[in-house]
Design an enzyme around this catalytic site. Structure first.
Site, PDB file in Angstrom:
ATOM      1  N   TYR A 116     -23.536   1.600  19.480  1.00 10.15           N
ATOM      2  CA  TYR A 116     -24.326   0.455  19.916  1.00 10.15           C
ATOM      3  C   TYR A 116     -24.576  -0.554  18.806  1.00 10.15           C
ATOM      4  O   TYR A 116     -25.148  -1.606  19.033  1.00 10.15           O
ATOM      5  CB  TYR A 116     -25.674   0.923  20.489  1.00 10.15           C
ATOM      6  CG  TYR A 116     -25.539   1.680  21.807  1.00 10.15           C
ATOM      7  CD1 TYR A 116     -24.301   1.999  22.320  1.00 10.15           C
ATOM      8  CD2 TYR A 116     -26.659   2.043  22.520  1.00 10.15           C
ATOM      9  CE1 TYR A 116     -24.174   2.690  23.502  1.00 10.15           C
ATOM     10  CE2 TYR A 116     -26.547   2.733  23.717  1.00 10.15           C
ATOM     11  CZ  TYR A 116     -25.298   3.052  24.210  1.00 10.15           C
ATOM     12  OH  TYR A 116     -25.183   3.724  25.385  1.00 10.15           O
ATOM     13  N   LYS A 159     -19.618  15.620  18.990  1.00  9.55           N
ATOM     14  CA  LYS A 159     -18.230  15.816  19.431  1.00  9.55           C
ATOM     15  C   LYS A 159     -17.379  15.884  18.159  1.00  9.55           C
ATOM     16  O   LYS A 159     -16.398  15.136  17.992  1.00  9.55           O
ATOM     17  CB  LYS A 159     -17.833  14.655  20.361  1.00  9.55           C
ATOM     18  CG  LYS A 159     -16.556  14.853  21.133  1.00  9.55           C
ATOM     19  CD  LYS A 159     -16.641  15.869  22.245  1.00  9.55           C
ATOM     20  CE  LYS A 159     -15.284  16.031  22.914  1.00  9.55           C
ATOM     21  NZ  LYS A 159     -15.236  17.161  23.857  1.00  9.55           N
ATOM     22  N   ASP A 190     -19.942  17.469  25.847  1.00 11.57           N
ATOM     23  CA  ASP A 190     -19.518  17.789  27.219  1.00 11.57           C
ATOM     24  C   ASP A 190     -20.122  19.121  27.662  1.00 11.57           C
ATOM     25  O   ASP A 190     -20.605  19.258  28.794  1.00 11.57           O
ATOM     26  CB  ASP A 190     -17.986  17.766  27.363  1.00 11.57           C
ATOM     27  CG  ASP A 190     -17.251  18.387  26.188  1.00 11.57           C
ATOM     28  OD1 ASP A 190     -17.899  18.734  25.178  1.00 11.57           O
ATOM     29  OD2 ASP A 190     -16.016  18.543  26.274  1.00 11.57           O
ATOM     30  N   ASP A 214     -28.236   8.423  25.078  1.00 13.39           N
ATOM     31  CA  ASP A 214     -28.451   7.523  26.211  1.00 13.39           C
ATOM     32  C   ASP A 214     -28.013   8.214  27.503  1.00 13.39           C
ATOM     33  O   ASP A 214     -28.752   8.263  28.497  1.00 13.39           O
ATOM     34  CB  ASP A 214     -27.642   6.236  25.973  1.00 13.39           C
ATOM     35  CG  ASP A 214     -27.986   5.125  26.939  1.00 13.39           C
ATOM     36  OD1 ASP A 214     -28.896   5.321  27.776  1.00 13.39           O
ATOM     37  OD2 ASP A 214     -27.347   4.062  26.875  1.00 13.39           O
ATOM     38  N   ASP A 218     -30.446  10.169  30.797  1.00 13.93           N
ATOM     39  CA  ASP A 218     -30.479   9.896  32.239  1.00 13.93           C
ATOM     40  C   ASP A 218     -30.210  11.179  33.028  1.00 13.93           C
ATOM     41  O   ASP A 218     -30.773  11.388  34.102  1.00 13.93           O
ATOM     42  CB  ASP A 218     -29.476   8.800  32.619  1.00 13.93           C
ATOM     43  CG  ASP A 218     -30.018   7.390  32.347  1.00 13.93           C
ATOM     44  OD1 ASP A 218     -30.872   7.266  31.449  1.00 13.93           O
ATOM     45  OD2 ASP A 218     -29.598   6.439  33.014  1.00 13.93           O
TER      46      ASP A 218
END
Ligand code: NAI
Ligand code: MG
Length: 319
Positions: A116, A159, A190, A214, A218
């Protein structure tokens, strides 16, 4: 205490005023500094947040914000994070027995680096987004995680099997947690997305980079029942911004259906940050009782309005 308040856009204008009511009720000596930021301001003045706004916010001890609707080419949230060096985004998720998932998790999301904040290029046939992770920023993030109370195990989510930037993130986090004697494990992002749903009780604290945090936020919000329930704190060395994790929800704005609990619990986090734990506990107890009383907005399956929920929370605090 001086608190900068920015309602923002959409349902921000509906969920922030109840927070002011709650804070006014609980704090004897509080001054609110109103700041207008967001989409409506951009439409009128060409900028969603100005240098004067930042200076105004600096006069406060901390800030409470609603959400802002995205403006092309400007990110208000990123601007605030940079201006106040808000390196840690703290997001607690508690299921309050509203869903079958027993989730009680704190997510710590890196707030100033990663995808970001990288340099970007966009041309018709090729696009690049740089992902930068630095040792110094990761160290202070992991040090912050080490100091959190009530955390049994920190799960570093990354990751590193494919991303070199995550080799650094993982190794620095692991070293800092180890140094502070904090129990930790690690998980690929994952696998974390899978395990959050399959074994939500296995998580106590997730420490992760910006984009992964982020997305996983959610997912965690869905597990606890609604985005509208979840608060957050953006923490810097000497300033913090508290806001619900949801956006401006244009689909809900003006309907009276927005859940104000995420915003009100953000005010609770503000009180904790400023050391007023007893007052924060009053908000927590009142939110729990309100939900137990079945006073809930439609996102949680209830029939109550934003105002009904807010009034019930205030009524219970007033005792
Ligand atoms: P959103 O969080 O506004 O909405 C996603 C879904 O959750 C919608 O179905 C909405 O109705 C529901 N929802 C959100 N808050 C709720 C609440 N309090 N009570 C009940 N239901 C709720 O995310 P979306 O639609 O992706 O974004 C809308 C706008 O908000 C965009 O312009 C986006 O960029 C912005 N945004 C701003 C944020 C911020 O300022 N911190 C954070 C996220 C999005
Ligand atoms: Mg998000």
């Amino acid at each position: 205490m001086k608190i900068a308040v920015a309602e923002g856009d959409g349902i921000g204008k509906e969920v922030v005023p109840p927070c002011i009511d709650v804070l006014e009720l609980l704090l004897e000596d509080v001054e609110f500094i109103t700041v207008e930021i967001g989409y409506a301001k951009w439409m009128r003045e060409g900028l969603p947040i100005t240098e004067e706004d930042i200076e105004l916010i600096k006069q406060a001890d901390c800030m409470l914000a609603g959400a802002v609707t995205s403006v092309p080419g400007h990110s208000v949230v990123v601007r605030l994070r940079k201006a106040f060096d808000l390196f840690a985004n703290l997001r607690p998720f508690t299921s309050y027995a509203l869903t079958p998932y027993g989730l009680d998790l704190i997510m710590i999301r890196e707030n100033l680096e990663g995808l970001y904040f990288g340099k970007e290029e966009l041309s018709p046939d090729r696009a690049v987004t740089e992902r930068v992770i630095t040792r110094s920023n990761t160290e202070r993030l992991a040090t912050f995680a080490s100091a959190l109370e009530g955390v049994e195990m920190v799960t570093i989510v990354h990751k590193a099997n494919v991303l070199k930037s995550d080799v650094l993130f993982r190794d620095v986090c692991a070293r800092v947690l180890q140094k502070h004697g904090v129990r930790y494990n690690e998980m690929y992002v994952d696998a974390a997305a899978y395990n959050l749903i399959k074994h939500p009780d296995k998580f106590s604290c997730i420490l992760t980079s910006n984009l992964f945090g982020d997305i996983l936020s959610d997912e965690a919000a869905a597990l606890v029942g609604s985005l509208g329930l979840c608060p957050s704190a953006n923490i810097g060395p000497d300033f913090a911004v508290f806001e619900p994790i949801h956006g401006s929800a244009p689909d809900l704005a003006g309907t009276g259906r927005a859940n104000p609990i995420g915003a009100i619990l953000s005010a609770k986090m503000l009180l904790e940050w400023s050391g007023q734990y007893d007052k924060a506990a009053l908000i927590d107890a009142s939110v729990r009782q309100t939900l137990k009383n079945g006073i809930m907005t439609p996102d949680l399956g209830g029939k109550s309005s934003t105002a009904d929920v807010a009034h019930e929370i205030v009524r219970i605090i007033e005792g």
